[in-house]
Scaffold this motif. Structure first.
Motif, PDB file in Angstrom:
ATOM      1  N   LEU A  79       0.823  -1.216   0.000  1.00  0.00           N
ATOM      2  CA  LEU A  79       0.000   0.000   0.000  1.00  0.00           C
ATOM      3  C   LEU A  79       0.853   1.259   0.000  1.00  0.00           C
ATOM      4  O   LEU A  79       0.450   2.277  -0.566  1.00  0.00           O
ATOM      5  CB  LEU A  79      -0.950  -0.002   1.208  1.00  0.00           C
ATOM      6  N   SER A  80       2.017   1.204   0.619  1.00  0.00           N
ATOM      7  CA  SER A  80       2.865   2.400   0.637  1.00  0.00           C
ATOM      8  C   SER A  80       3.340   2.759  -0.776  1.00  0.00           C
ATOM      9  O   SER A  80       3.665   3.910  -1.044  1.00  0.00           O
ATOM     10  CB  SER A  80       4.055   2.209   1.575  1.00  0.00           C
ATOM     11  N   LYS A  81       3.338   1.807  -1.687  1.00  0.00           N
ATOM     12  CA  LYS A  81       3.692   2.083  -3.077  1.00  0.00           C
ATOM     13  C   LYS A  81       2.542   2.762  -3.824  1.00  0.00           C
ATOM     14  O   LYS A  81       2.719   3.246  -4.938  1.00  0.00           O
ATOM     15  CB  LYS A  81       4.084   0.794  -3.792  1.00  0.00           C
ATOM     16  N   LYS A  82       1.375   2.798  -3.207  1.00  0.00           N
ATOM     17  CA  LYS A  82       0.187   3.379  -3.842  1.00  0.00           C
ATOM     18  C   LYS A  82      -0.226   4.670  -3.129  1.00  0.00           C
ATOM     19  O   LYS A  82      -1.402   5.027  -3.093  1.00  0.00           O
ATOM     20  CB  LYS A  82      -0.943   2.372  -3.833  1.00  0.00           C
ATOM     21  N   LYS A  83       0.746   5.375  -2.578  1.00  0.00           N
ATOM     22  CA  LYS A  83       0.457   6.590  -1.813  1.00  0.00           C
ATOM     23  C   LYS A  83      -0.278   7.632  -2.649  1.00  0.00           C
ATOM     24  O   LYS A  83      -1.208   8.268  -2.165  1.00  0.00           O
ATOM     25  CB  LYS A  83       1.739   7.194  -1.249  1.00  0.00           C
ATOM     26  N   ARG A  84       0.121   7.822  -3.884  1.00  0.00           N
ATOM     27  CA  ARG A  84      -0.517   8.829  -4.739  1.00  0.00           C
ATOM     28  C   ARG A  84      -1.990   8.489  -4.963  1.00  0.00           C
ATOM     29  O   ARG A  84      -2.859   9.346  -4.894  1.00  0.00           O
ATOM     30  CB  ARG A  84       0.232   8.925  -6.079  1.00  0.00           C
ATOM     31  N   LYS A  85      -2.282   7.236  -5.224  1.00  0.00           N
ATOM     32  CA  LYS A  85      -3.670   6.817  -5.436  1.00  0.00           C
ATOM     33  C   LYS A  85      -4.476   6.992  -4.149  1.00  0.00           C
ATOM     34  O   LYS A  85      -5.628   7.432  -4.192  1.00  0.00           O
ATOM     35  CB  LYS A  85      -3.697   5.356  -5.906  1.00  0.00           C
ATOM     36  N   THR A 114       2.858   7.617   9.044  1.00  0.00           N
ATOM     37  CA  THR A 114       1.886   8.653   8.716  1.00  0.00           C
ATOM     38  C   THR A 114       2.426   9.506   7.573  1.00  0.00           C
ATOM     39  O   THR A 114       3.582   9.915   7.584  1.00  0.00           O
ATOM     40  CB  THR A 114       1.597   9.531   9.947  1.00  0.00           C
ATOM     41  N   PHE A 115       1.551   9.778   6.614  1.00  0.00           N
ATOM     42  CA  PHE A 115       1.903  10.540   5.420  1.00  0.00           C
ATOM     43  C   PHE A 115       0.970  11.751   5.289  1.00  0.00           C
ATOM     44  O   PHE A 115      -0.195  11.677   5.673  1.00  0.00           O
ATOM     45  CB  PHE A 115       1.749   9.684   4.163  1.00  0.00           C
ATOM     46  N   ASP A 116       1.493  12.832   4.719  1.00  0.00           N
ATOM     47  CA  ASP A 116       0.622  13.946   4.384  1.00  0.00           C
ATOM     48  C   ASP A 116       0.000  13.664   3.008  1.00  0.00           C
ATOM     49  O   ASP A 116       0.280  12.624   2.397  1.00  0.00           O
ATOM     50  CB  ASP A 116       1.361  15.286   4.427  1.00  0.00           C
ATOM     51  N   LEU A 117      -0.817  14.568   2.542  1.00  0.00           N
ATOM     52  CA  LEU A 117      -1.507  14.306   1.280  1.00  0.00           C
ATOM     53  C   LEU A 117      -0.637  14.541   0.055  1.00  0.00           C
ATOM     54  O   LEU A 117      -1.099  14.383  -1.073  1.00  0.00           O
ATOM     55  CB  LEU A 117      -2.803  15.126   1.207  1.00  0.00           C
ATOM     56  N   ASN A 118       0.637  14.848   0.273  1.00  0.00           N
ATOM     57  CA  ASN A 118       1.602  14.854  -0.821  1.00  0.00           C
ATOM     58  C   ASN A 118       2.319  13.506  -0.905  1.00  0.00           C
ATOM     59  O   ASN A 118       3.145  13.302  -1.795  1.00  0.00           O
ATOM     60  CB  ASN A 118       2.646  15.960  -0.641  1.00  0.00           C
ATOM     61  N   GLY A 119       2.033  12.622   0.040  1.00  0.00           N
ATOM     62  CA  GLY A 119       2.682  11.314   0.072  1.00  0.00           C
ATOM     63  C   GLY A 119       4.002  11.323   0.815  1.00  0.00           C
ATOM     64  O   GLY A 119       4.725  10.331   0.795  1.00  0.00           O
ATOM     65  N   ASP A 120       4.317  12.430   1.494  1.00  0.00           N
ATOM     66  CA  ASP A 120       5.568  12.521   2.242  1.00  0.00           C
ATOM     67  C   ASP A 120       5.375  11.959   3.647  1.00  0.00           C
ATOM     68  O   ASP A 120       4.357  12.231   4.309  1.00  0.00           O
ATOM     69  CB  ASP A 120       6.014  13.986   2.339  1.00  0.00           C
ATOM     70  N   LEU A 121       6.377  11.221   4.111  1.00  0.00           N
ATOM     71  CA  LEU A 121       6.346  10.633   5.440  1.00  0.00           C
ATOM     72  C   LEU A 121       6.418  11.733   6.480  1.00  0.00           C
ATOM     73  O   LEU A 121       7.300  12.586   6.439  1.00  0.00           O
ATOM     74  CB  LEU A 121       7.505   9.655   5.606  1.00  0.00           C
ATOM     75  N   VAL A 122       5.464  11.723   7.409  1.00  0.00           N
ATOM     76  CA  VAL A 122       5.419  12.732   8.463  1.00  0.00           C
ATOM     77  C   VAL A 122       6.069  12.201   9.727  1.00  0.00           C
ATOM     78  O   VAL A 122       6.883  12.838  10.350  1.00  0.00           O
ATOM     79  CB  VAL A 122       3.966  13.172   8.748  1.00  0.00           C
TER      80      VAL A 122
END
Length: 123
Positions: A79-85, A114-122
């Motif tokens: 799922l982490s590979k599908k962050k953009r989707k 946890t990721f923001d909506l840009n897909g960056d790890l928070v």
């Protein structure tokens, strides 16, 4: 009988709302929004999501985090590979969710990325 060459055929009257009933997102329950969220994925991603649990953590400032509890680390990595989707689908279903977390349970503790909506790890 319907005449295929007659675009004004009276027997072909239909209301688009009858074929595809849709609610406004503001009128949907959280369960309906979650169903909508899952529906926008391809079949292989939906199969992964089928085994996951979901919850929304609402924060005091009115924002929220969608947490996805994966059954194992392999599913979490897929799922982490599908962050953009994931972020695109969050944006089409919820306007208050600003983060999403991919979580997995290890040794009776839940560990989340946890990721923001840009897909960056928070965190």
């Amino acid at each position: 009988m319907i005449d295929p060459y007659n675009f004004e055929d009276e027997n072909f009257d239909y209301d688009p709302e009858d074929l595809f009933p849709q609610k406004r997102i503001s009128q949907m329950t959280e369960g309906e929004k979650l169903h909508r969220f899952k529906r926008f994925f391809d079949s292989s991603s939906r199969a992964i999501l089928q085994d996951c649990l979901f919850r929304i953590l609402n924060h005091e400032d009115g924002t929220g985090t969608l947490q996805i509890l994966c059954p194992n680390e392999v599913m979490q990595q897929r799922l982490s590979k599908k962050k953009r989707k994931i972020t695109n689908n969050i944006n089409t279903c919820w306007n208050h969710i600003k983060w999403f977390a991919l979580c997995v349970e290890q040794n009776c503790e839940i560990h989340c990325q946890t990721f923001d909506l840009n897909g960056d790890l928070v965190r």
